[in-house]
Design a protein around this motif. Structure first.
Motif, PDB file in Angstrom:
ATOM      1  N   LEU A 151      -0.436   3.991  -2.384  1.00 52.91           N
ATOM      2  CA  LEU A 151      -1.644   4.618  -1.844  1.00 52.91           C
ATOM      3  C   LEU A 151      -1.287   5.637  -0.769  1.00 52.91           C
ATOM      4  O   LEU A 151      -1.783   6.765  -0.780  1.00 52.91           O
ATOM      5  CB  LEU A 151      -2.576   3.558  -1.260  1.00 52.91           C
ATOM      6  CG  LEU A 151      -3.792   4.086  -0.490  1.00 52.91           C
ATOM      7  CD1 LEU A 151      -4.702   4.890  -1.398  1.00 52.91           C
ATOM      8  CD2 LEU A 151      -4.553   2.933   0.159  1.00 52.91           C
ATOM      9  N   ILE A 152      -0.421   5.244   0.148  1.00 47.44           N
ATOM     10  CA  ILE A 152       0.004   6.164   1.205  1.00 47.44           C
ATOM     11  C   ILE A 152       0.742   7.352   0.600  1.00 47.44           C
ATOM     12  O   ILE A 152       0.524   8.505   0.978  1.00 47.44           O
ATOM     13  CB  ILE A 152       0.885   5.439   2.232  1.00 47.44           C
ATOM     14  CG1 ILE A 152       0.065   4.358   2.956  1.00 47.44           C
ATOM     15  CG2 ILE A 152       1.476   6.421   3.246  1.00 47.44           C
ATOM     16  CD1 ILE A 152       0.896   3.444   3.834  1.00 47.44           C
ATOM     17  N   ASN A 200      -1.736   9.651  -1.056  1.00 49.13           N
ATOM     18  CA  ASN A 200      -2.467  10.410  -0.035  1.00 49.13           C
ATOM     19  C   ASN A 200      -1.645  11.597   0.449  1.00 49.13           C
ATOM     20  O   ASN A 200      -2.130  12.729   0.515  1.00 49.13           O
ATOM     21  CB  ASN A 200      -2.821   9.513   1.146  1.00 49.13           C
ATOM     22  CG  ASN A 200      -4.113   8.740   0.931  1.00 49.13           C
ATOM     23  OD1 ASN A 200      -4.709   8.797  -0.135  1.00 49.13           O
ATOM     24  ND2 ASN A 200      -4.535   8.013   1.938  1.00 49.13           N
ATOM     25  N   GLN A 230      -9.457  11.454   3.602  1.00 49.64           N
ATOM     26  CA  GLN A 230      -8.492  10.462   3.139  1.00 49.64           C
ATOM     27  C   GLN A 230      -8.489   9.202   3.999  1.00 49.64           C
ATOM     28  O   GLN A 230      -8.179   8.116   3.514  1.00 49.64           O
ATOM     29  CB  GLN A 230      -7.087  11.073   3.108  1.00 49.64           C
ATOM     30  CG  GLN A 230      -6.871  12.020   1.944  1.00 49.64           C
ATOM     31  CD  GLN A 230      -5.429  12.450   1.850  1.00 49.64           C
ATOM     32  OE1 GLN A 230      -4.790  12.776   2.848  1.00 49.64           O
ATOM     33  NE2 GLN A 230      -4.889  12.446   0.655  1.00 49.64           N
ATOM     34  N   PHE A 253      -8.472   5.254   2.617  1.00 51.16           N
ATOM     35  CA  PHE A 253      -7.572   4.186   3.042  1.00 51.16           C
ATOM     36  C   PHE A 253      -8.367   2.998   3.582  1.00 51.16           C
ATOM     37  O   PHE A 253      -8.045   1.837   3.318  1.00 51.16           O
ATOM     38  CB  PHE A 253      -6.601   4.717   4.107  1.00 51.16           C
ATOM     39  CG  PHE A 253      -5.388   3.846   4.276  1.00 51.16           C
ATOM     40  CD1 PHE A 253      -4.514   3.643   3.231  1.00 51.16           C
ATOM     41  CD2 PHE A 253      -5.117   3.215   5.485  1.00 51.16           C
ATOM     42  CE1 PHE A 253      -3.389   2.842   3.367  1.00 51.16           C
ATOM     43  CE2 PHE A 253      -4.006   2.413   5.638  1.00 51.16           C
ATOM     44  CZ  PHE A 253      -3.132   2.225   4.573  1.00 51.16           C
ATOM     45  N   ASN A 287      -9.676   0.913   0.796  1.00 46.96           N
ATOM     46  CA  ASN A 287      -8.626   0.078   0.205  1.00 46.96           C
ATOM     47  C   ASN A 287      -8.290  -1.112   1.088  1.00 46.96           C
ATOM     48  O   ASN A 287      -8.182  -2.238   0.609  1.00 46.96           O
ATOM     49  CB  ASN A 287      -7.372   0.925  -0.049  1.00 46.96           C
ATOM     50  CG  ASN A 287      -7.442   1.698  -1.353  1.00 46.96           C
ATOM     51  OD1 ASN A 287      -7.025   1.212  -2.400  1.00 46.96           O
ATOM     52  ND2 ASN A 287      -7.987   2.905  -1.302  1.00 46.96           N
ATOM     53  N   HIS A 321       0.830  -1.202   0.000  1.00 48.48           N
ATOM     54  CA  HIS A 321       0.000   0.000   0.000  1.00 48.48           C
ATOM     55  C   HIS A 321       0.866   1.255   0.000  1.00 48.48           C
ATOM     56  O   HIS A 321       0.395   2.327   0.339  1.00 48.48           O
ATOM     57  CB  HIS A 321      -0.923   0.006   1.222  1.00 48.48           C
ATOM     58  CG  HIS A 321      -1.976  -1.058   1.195  1.00 48.48           C
ATOM     59  ND1 HIS A 321      -3.061  -1.011   0.348  1.00 48.48           N
ATOM     60  CD2 HIS A 321      -2.077  -2.221   1.904  1.00 48.48           C
ATOM     61  CE1 HIS A 321      -3.813  -2.090   0.541  1.00 48.48           C
ATOM     62  NE2 HIS A 321      -3.242  -2.832   1.467  1.00 48.48           N
TER      63      HIS A 321
END
Length: 257
Positions: A79-80, A83, A227, A231, A234, A76
């Motif tokens: 994704l992090i 963000n 956000q 998360f 996901n 991830h």
């Protein structure tokens, strides 16, 4: 390809985003954009920033393909990174020491809404459309910024349906300063920026800080709150399930905010 800065007019910095084919930014692209906006704002010779883009549209949000490659590998990290990168870029526009004029053409989706929603003024081409297709992309976010462009109930309807609003509609709501033919977009944005740049530089910076200080919503905190739900979607597998079944309609670019 990337983020570049030019100074075609006295006191005005033009920051151009170029990530073909649809200006869906990778993680590093969001950080590069944040750095460019902050650098322009720190420059004592700059009194206004114009944020523009090349290609088919202004911004298509996050590069989902980059994220899917990472998810396929079981991680991830992207994704992090996305963000944090989006938060940095949005914050840089909002916190820029001088006014920021967004010059928007084509599609402005997902993360693009975060950028223009935090800008001080928007000039748009006649073909510009604005929206958050997040629910179709297995994501959430940037309702904070869409709420700065349209009334609350319209924001919710647009968010739930993933529909877009036209430049003319946003002009009617007062959030777009001017709508022009696409060929005239950059000139119109530069004209507004030059008018702003004629003011005293120190006073402009005080004005920007003062206007941010009286905002009724803390846009940085509210976006970070949103956000967290992205998360969660996901981690819970909802995002992948939606993305796996999503078909891009009407040639719209893949995007996530």
């Amino acid at each position: 390809m990337g983020v570049s800065t030019s100074t075609p007019d006295k006191g005005v910095a033009v920051i151009t985003v170029d990530f073909p084919p649809v200006n869906a930014l990778p993680v590093q692209g969001w950080y590069d954009l944040a750095d460019a906006v902050r650098a322009a704002g720190h420059d004592p010779g700059i009194r206004c920033v114009v944020l523009t883009a090349t290609g088919r549209g202004f911004n298509a949000g996050v590069d989902i393909k980059e994220m899917q490659r990472d998810t396929a590998a079981g991680g991830h990290g992207i994704l992090i990174g996305a963000n944090h990168g989006c938060a940095e870029a949005f914050s840089a526009v909002y916190g820029c020491e001088v006014p920021v004029v967004a010059a928007v053409h084509g599609f402005c989706l997902g993360g693009g809404i975060g950028l223009v929603g935090n800008a001080d003024a928007i000039v748009a081409s006649e073909d510009a459309t604005f929206g958050l297709p997040e629910l179709d992309r297995g994501a959430l976010g940037a309702a904070t910024h869409l709420a700065r462009l349209v009334p609350q109930h319209l924001m919710r309807a647009l968010y739930y349906t993933s529909r877009t609003a036209t430049a003319a509609e946003l002009h009617a709501h007062g959030s777009v300063w001017k709508v022009v033919p696409r060929a005239q977009l950059l000139d119109a944005a530069r004209d507004l920026a030059q008018e702003i740049a004629q003011k005293d530089g120190s006073l402009l910076r005080l004005a920007k800080a003062a206007l941010n200080g009286i905002d009724p919503v803390d846009v940085r905190r509210s976006y970070r709150f949103e956000q967290g739900f992205t998360f969660e979607a996901n981690l819970g597998g909802v995002a992948d399930r939606v993305r796996d079944t999503f078909g891009t309609p009407h040639g719209a670019p893949d995007t996530e905010g």
